[in-house]
Design an enzyme around this catalytic site. Structure first.
Site, PDB file in Angstrom:
ATOM      1  N   SER A  80       0.857  -1.184   0.000  1.00  0.00           N
ATOM      2  CA  SER A  80       0.000   0.000   0.000  1.00  0.00           C
ATOM      3  C   SER A  80       0.889   1.228   0.000  1.00  0.00           C
ATOM      4  CB  SER A  80      -0.888   0.006   1.250  1.00  0.00           C
ATOM      5  OG  SER A  80      -1.509   1.258   1.444  1.00  0.00           O
ATOM      6  N   TYR A 100      -2.843  -1.843  10.330  1.00  0.00           N
ATOM      7  CA  TYR A 100      -2.821  -2.039   8.877  1.00  0.00           C
ATOM      8  C   TYR A 100      -1.528  -1.486   8.285  1.00  0.00           C
ATOM      9  CZ  TYR A 100      -4.116  -1.585   3.951  1.00  0.00           C
ATOM     10  OH  TYR A 100      -4.135  -1.662   2.573  1.00  0.00           O
TER      11      TYR A 100
END
Length: 240
Positions: free
Chosen positions: A135, A148
């Site tokens: 990400s 996350y």
């Protein structure tokens, strides 16, 4: 990499970015195996002509079951796409440790275990690839999703080390860094989102080009800022 004729495993390939990656790989001539947890989405994938294996990769038994199902299969490409985010914000309450554990297992533990479990199969192929989907938040974290962000940053670090280990072998290692993409996971988020179609095409293009990284959409800008002024990137993203 020449994608046509390859056998690719795409985790989380029944929905979102993974589904579109699977479709794009098949469009370019690959045989694609997808994994997922939702029975209806698995059935949909099968109706679309994909080989679909039910597997909950947030559970170690699910990872081991998938590896058993793939024993003896020729796997040329492993796309570690499955992932999840969980609320972990003390400004909103006490986080659920079970959600944190599932996030860590799915986002970090499962990709590593699949790489270990499939390494010999990948090494046996004349041309192979491991794609780890991290990400833009692996470059600079946000305050609202620390677990996350931590898993994606850890997977980025693992990917870089793995690439160095496998240099000179037949296995290429690609990291894909999407921005905010219009998926079920981001349904409640406002602002600009990249379409899953554009994200998937960018990742598969990077696979075809044997790139080391696929910095997708606005992540290109973030990567440039990180190179010039890491402190500024962190300041921008921490409140994201």
């Amino acid at each position: 990499m020449l994608i046509a004729g390859k056998t690719a495993l795409v985790t989380g390939g029944t929905d979102g970015i993974g589904r579109r990656i699977a479709q794009e790989l098949r469009r370019r001539g690959a045989h694609v195996i997808v994994t997922g947890r939702n029975p209806d989405r698995l059935d949909r994938a099968r109706s679309e002509g994909f080989e679909a294996i039910a597997a909950d990769l947030s559970d170690r038994d699910g990872v081991e079951g998938l590896l058993r199902a793939l024993t003896g299969r020729p796997i040329d490409v492993l796309v570690n796409n499955a992932g999840m985010g969980a609320a972990h914000d003390f400004r909103q309450g006490i986080p659920d440790p079970a959600d944190d554990e599932r996030t860590i297992r799915l986002n970090l533990d499962a990709p590593i275990r699949l790489i270990v479990g499939l390494m010999e199969a990948l090494r046996s192929r004349p041309q192979a690839m491991i794609v780890n989907v991290t990400s833009g938040l692996a470059l600079a974290p946000s305050a609202g999703a620390p677990v996350y962000c931590a898993t994606k940053a850890a997977l980025r670090s693992y990917t870089q080390s793995l690439r160095a280990q496998l240099k000179g072998t037949t296995i290429h290692v690609l990291e894909a860094l999407p921005p905010v993409v219009d998926t079920a996971m981001t349904a409640g988020r406002r602002g600009r989102k990249l379409s899953v179609e554009r994200c998937a095409v960018a990742i598969v293009d990077a696979m075809a080009a044997n790139a080391d990284e696929a910095n997708v959409g606005l992540v290109k800008v973030l990567k440039a800022v990180c190179l010039v002024a890491p402190w500024l990137a962190r300041r921008i993203m921490i409140g994201f």
